[in-house]
Write a protein that holds these residues in place. Sequence first.
Motif, PDB file in Angstrom:
ATOM      1  N   ASN A  84       0.996  -1.071  -0.092  1.00  0.00           N
ATOM      2  CA  ASN A  84      -0.401  -0.115  -0.016  1.00  0.00           C
ATOM      3  C   ASN A  84       1.046   1.477   0.061  1.00  0.00           C
ATOM      4  O   ASN A  84       2.185   1.471   0.773  1.00  0.00           O
ATOM      5  N   HIS A  89      -3.159   1.393  -4.018  1.00  0.00           N
ATOM      6  CA  HIS A  89      -3.940   2.429  -2.622  1.00  0.00           C
ATOM      7  C   HIS A  89      -4.646   2.404  -2.675  1.00  0.00           C
ATOM      8  O   HIS A  89      -5.626   2.851  -2.286  1.00  0.00           O
ATOM      9  N   ALA A 129      -6.473   3.977   2.308  1.00  0.00           N
ATOM     10  CA  ALA A 129      -4.879   4.171   1.885  1.00  0.00           C
ATOM     11  C   ALA A 129      -3.988   4.771   3.131  1.00  0.00           C
ATOM     12  O   ALA A 129      -4.012   5.485   4.011  1.00  0.00           O
TER      13      ALA A 129
END
Length: 202
Positions: A84, A89, A129
């Motif tokens: 991530n 994301h 995110a």
Amino acid sequence: MPAFTPYLVVSLLLSSGLLLFSVSAAATEPKDSGHDAHKEKVETRQYINLRGGASSANLNQRPEVCMEGSPFAMLSVESCGTGNGIWHHDSGTEMMHVRLKLKVFSLSSGPMLFQYGVGAGMAELQVAADDPGIQFGTGPRGVETAGAEGSMFLRGLLPLTKAFELVGDLQTGTAYLPSAPELIVPKSAWQPFVTLSVGVGY
């Protein structure tokens, strides 16, 4: 904490069962009196590996990716996560780990080498995110927090060639994240996890 108890029970049973299997397999293996064969097993050494798998801490359906390097035979440095902020994301709960791993002992069974050990390091829990950097509080958006973790692992190595091995790694542990209840999606400060990954090492 009670919601994660099944993960801990299953992981402890799996780890104990695999450890007992490796011990019994090594104990029943015929002894080889050849000096060269014994020397080859003793010198089995892996310097780096790359693995992929799944972790109970990741609820965003992304695979866990781990890279591990061993500057010393008994000590390695490992980083695990879903990527991530690097190659995706996505939102969703997930955990990133950076740890030192100490091999406590090794057992050979035929071509297989089993390694058992413990780990300690840092984990970062995310519920959205990723923001840049490591946040030990809750960060500007309240979506991530970091803290200490401890773990134990059981690994199997199967030679593919003279230089490369197939690696299977079962790992279980717990992270303590004191700010987790303050996230925008509140979480328990105690975050147990179980990870199973497979890859190739050199």
